[in-house]
Write an enzyme that holds these catalytic residues in place. Sequence first.
Site, short mmCIF file in Angstrom:
data_model
loop_
_atom_site.label_atom_id
_atom_site.label_comp_id
_atom_site.label_asym_id
_atom_site.label_seq_id
_atom_site.Cartn_x
_atom_site.Cartn_y
_atom_site.Cartn_z
N ARG A 128 11.03 -7.19 7.17
CA ARG A 128 10.73 -5.78 6.61
C ARG A 128 11.68 -5.29 7.52
NH1 ARG A 128 4.99 -3.11 5.95
NH2 ARG A 128 4.51 -4.21 7.46
N ARG A 146 -3.68 -8.91 12.83
CA ARG A 146 -3.20 -7.78 11.77
C ARG A 146 -4.34 -8.44 10.27
NH1 ARG A 146 2.11 -5.56 10.93
NH2 ARG A 146 1.17 -4.07 8.87
N ARG A 154 -10.61 2.42 6.22
CA ARG A 154 -10.27 0.99 6.58
C ARG A 154 -11.59 0.33 7.07
NH1 ARG A 154 -4.43 1.32 7.31
NH2 ARG A 154 -3.48 -0.95 8.27
N LYS A 189 0.38 -1.52 0.54
CA LYS A 189 0.02 0.45 -0.56
C LYS A 189 1.07 1.34 0.07
CE LYS A 189 -2.43 -0.23 4.24
NZ LYS A 189 -2.05 -1.38 4.47
N ARG A 247 9.92 -3.09 13.15
CA ARG A 247 8.10 -2.17 12.98
C ARG A 247 7.59 -2.79 14.81
NH1 ARG A 247 4.05 -0.37 8.46
NH2 ARG A 247 2.49 -1.28 9.93
P1 AMP Z 1 -0.57 0.42 8.33
O1 AMP Z 1 1.26 1.36 8.02
O2 AMP Z 1 -1.79 1.13 7.32
O3 AMP Z 1 -0.47 -0.73 8.57
O4 AMP Z 1 -0.94 1.12 9.75
C1 AMP Z 1 0.20 0.32 10.67
C2 AMP Z 1 -1.55 0.61 12.12
O5 AMP Z 1 -2.36 1.85 12.20
C3 AMP Z 1 -2.41 -0.51 11.60
O6 AMP Z 1 -2.48 -2.28 11.90
C4 AMP Z 1 -4.25 0.17 12.81
O7 AMP Z 1 -3.87 -0.47 14.19
C5 AMP Z 1 -3.08 1.51 12.71
N1 AMP Z 1 -3.94 2.39 11.68
C6 AMP Z 1 -3.87 2.98 9.52
N2 AMP Z 1 -4.55 3.57 9.53
C7 AMP Z 1 -5.69 3.34 10.28
C8 AMP Z 1 -7.70 3.59 9.86
N3 AMP Z 1 -7.61 3.98 9.24
N4 AMP Z 1 -8.05 3.50 10.79
C9 AMP Z 1 -7.80 2.36 12.24
N5 AMP Z 1 -6.54 2.04 12.12
C10 AMP Z 1 -4.65 2.48 12.26
#
Ligand code: AMP
Length: 211
Positions: free
Chosen positions: A125, A168, A89, A15, A157
């Site tokens: 990663r 996740r 999301r 993404k 991370r």
């Molecule tokens: P990402 O970097 O997109 O993988 O996001 C990492 C983490 O941030 C996710 O596992 C969620 O805990 C949180 N997060 C990111 N975007 C959202 C969203 N739109 N709604 C809720 N939690 C989010």
Amino acid sequence: MKHRIIVIGPPASGKGTHSERLADDLELDHVATGDLLRQHVADHDELGTKAEGFMAHGELVPDDLVVQMLGEQLAEAAEAGVVLDGFPRTVAQAEALRDEVGFEPTDVVVLEVPEEVLVDRIAGRRTCPDGHVYHVTANPPAEEGICDVDGKPLGQRPDDTPETIRQRLAVYHRDTEPLVRRYDRQGVVSRVDGVGVPDEVYPRVRAAVDA
Ligand code: AMP
């Protein structure tokens, strides 16, 4: 018409990488909620303190906190054109996006990658504190453990652990796939095969948006 693109995919589907390229290519803003939330956590501010536990356990941060965080940015994004990366999301977030700022996507790109590939990508990663991303075998830095761009140390991370990955993925199936089905009914979804190195996948993403 300005593009309002939403990029959706499970963790490590690419993404971030492809959203950034699309935004560069089409001269659009790039809004990545995961990056914004990680910045709040690093700053130890009020939102970061609230969000940190959810993120570390692979849960979503509550919808109202994420929508509040984006605030004005959403209205500007709807107006100017944007690539939204990791938001919305959930169906509730999409409804907030539509009802509060009248944002409906012109394109929804869904990156499809089999689970075993995602698990390998996440295990390998490595990221730098400023968010530059590597993979130990598929995309290693020139010097092990050091970011090519800014020389900062690379790490994992906190949510890239085997237990959190499973959570996740479960959250993606439970909360995000219903959102994809909803956008499907609006006829704006393109499913893209996300397997391969970024240079192989990106042309598919670009073609989906151009179609
Ligand atoms: P990402 O970097 O997109 O993988 O996001 C990492 C983490 O941030 C996710 O596992 C969620 O805990 C949180 N997060 C990111 N975007 C959202 C969203 N739109 N709604 C809720 N939690 C989010």
